[in-house]
Scaffold this active site. Structure first.
Site, PDB file in Angstrom:
ATOM      1  N   SER A  38       0.803  -1.232   0.000  1.00 31.59           N
ATOM      2  CA  SER A  38       0.000   0.000   0.000  1.00 31.59           C
ATOM      3  C   SER A  38       0.839   1.288   0.000  1.00 31.59           C
ATOM      4  O   SER A  38       0.489   2.221  -0.726  1.00 31.59           O
ATOM      5  CB  SER A  38      -0.973   0.000   1.180  1.00 31.59           C
ATOM      6  OG  SER A  38      -1.970  -0.954   0.946  1.00 31.59           O
ATOM      7  N   LYS A  87      -9.579  -6.833   9.512  1.00 31.54           N
ATOM      8  CA  LYS A  87     -10.686  -6.192   8.784  1.00 31.54           C
ATOM      9  C   LYS A  87     -12.033  -6.329   9.488  1.00 31.54           C
ATOM     10  O   LYS A  87     -12.884  -5.454   9.364  1.00 31.54           O
ATOM     11  CB  LYS A  87     -10.775  -6.741   7.347  1.00 31.54           C
ATOM     12  CG  LYS A  87      -9.576  -6.331   6.491  1.00 31.54           C
ATOM     13  CD  LYS A  87      -9.711  -6.798   5.068  1.00 31.54           C
ATOM     14  CE  LYS A  87      -8.415  -6.546   4.307  1.00 31.54           C
ATOM     15  NZ  LYS A  87      -8.533  -6.868   2.882  1.00 31.54           N
ATOM     16  N   GLY A 148     -11.493 -21.110  -2.896  1.00 29.42           N
ATOM     17  CA  GLY A 148     -10.861 -20.610  -1.683  1.00 29.42           C
ATOM     18  C   GLY A 148     -11.735 -19.534  -1.060  1.00 29.42           C
ATOM     19  O   GLY A 148     -11.259 -18.507  -0.590  1.00 29.42           O
TER      20      GLY A 148
END
Ligand code: ATR
Length: 299
Positions: A38, A87, A148
């Site tokens: 990021s 998160k 997944g």
């Protein structure tokens, strides 16, 4: 200056900014976080737009996110990104959560406004843009298989597919029990989407795979050298669109297998870029850092 800051560093400007030209005002929070791409994406955009701010990495232990947010607010941070494994905790730690992030069950972008700590999710919407960008076709028109789907990325993308109202969603996971919370969330959304949950050894897997337009790998299989493809080649057919959320390596075993069968393929770089663009726009509306971020990742 350390490459990675910790909760203890979030106590004073002196500690964060000693020897730096610009104040740290944005960050990615994770555990671990040293590998996060990021800053490589966000700092060039900040510089290009002319914002006097540094984007840093902060490693926070699970259970300490609220404390980290409080300290960042007090230090005048604009916002942050949140990555694995925080998160869900981020969603709980925000005082206001955007409805889309609540539906997705995760927050990856936070903005510290005067009245609220606001949480958003740009992974799901970033995926919608990445698919459009790569294949020139809207996600909403596709039948999709997610391989997944039990992990964080898989759950967000599966939920986004249902929010887009796609006709059919096949979710596949090694541990099929781990699909249970996702199935509950999808049912609660009341989508019109037909949803099929399978394990990789289900005899119906190849037939279901052949019935979809887009196959997405959201597992970590393919990250390491020597990893197998998440799906056997019997599940692939010419004309499939294949998206691997992994971007390093750029050619994963799934992508390589798809290429040898004349499928159109793309890796997760576009998802990384689009989720970053959308996060930046939550902090700085009316900006468009897409070309800068694309260039930064190409460099
Ligand atoms: P996250 O950290 O994103 O929540 P994770 O625990 O790293 O997720 O797992 C991501 C996904 O990769 C999961 O769906 C996981 O399958 P399980 O739920 O069965 O563990 C999947 N995964 C990882 N390694 C795998 C492998 N060797 N084969 C198949 N799936 C695998």
């Amino acid at each position: 200056m350390p490459d990675v800051f910790t909760l203890n560093d979030l106590i004073s400007r002196e500690r964060l900014d000693a020897g730096e030209d610009k104040p740290a005002k944005l960050a990615v929070i994770g555990h671990p976080v040293a590998h996060s791409a990021s800053p490589r994406l966000q700092q060039p955009a900040l510089d290009a737009v002319g914002i006097d701010a540094r984007y840093i990495r902060v490693e926070i232990e699970p259970g300490h996110l609220r404390d980290a947010f409080d300290r960042m607010r007090a230090l005048g941070f604009i916002g942050c990104n949140v990555t694995v494994p925080h998160k869900f905790e981020a969603l709980e730690a925000c005082s206001e959560v955007h409805p889309e992030a609540r539906s997705l069950g995760a927050v990856n972008t936070v903005r510290f406004d005067a009245d609220h700590t606001r949480g958003f999710n740009t992974d799901g919407p970033g995926f919608v843009r990445a698919i459009d960008d790569e294949f020139g076709q809207p996600l909403s028109t596709m039948k999709v298989l997610i391989a997944g789907a039990g992990g964080g990325a898989g759950q967000a993308i599966a939920t986004q597919c249902a929010l887009q109202g796609i006709e059919k969603l096949v979710i596949v996971n090694r541990t099929v029990d781990k699909l249970e919370p996702l199935l509950n969330r999808l049912v609660a959304l009341g989508p019109t989407t037909e949803i099929i949950a399978l394990s990789f050894d289900d005899p119906l897997l190849a037939m279901e795979a052949h019935s979809v337009d887009l196959i997405v790998n959201t597992s970590s299989l393919g990250l390491k050298k020597g990893d197998a493809s998440i799906l056997p080649s019997s599940c692939l057919k010419a004309g499939h669109l294949i998206y691997d959320t992994i971007y390093q390596p750029a050619v994963t075993p799934l992508i390589s297998s798809g290429q040898s069968m004349n499928c159109r393929t793309a890796n997760g770089l576009s998802l990384l870029i689009h989720q970053g663009v959308l996060a930046f726009q939550h902090w700085f509306p009316q900006t468009d850092p897409l070309s800068i971020m694309r260039q930064a990742m190409a460099d």
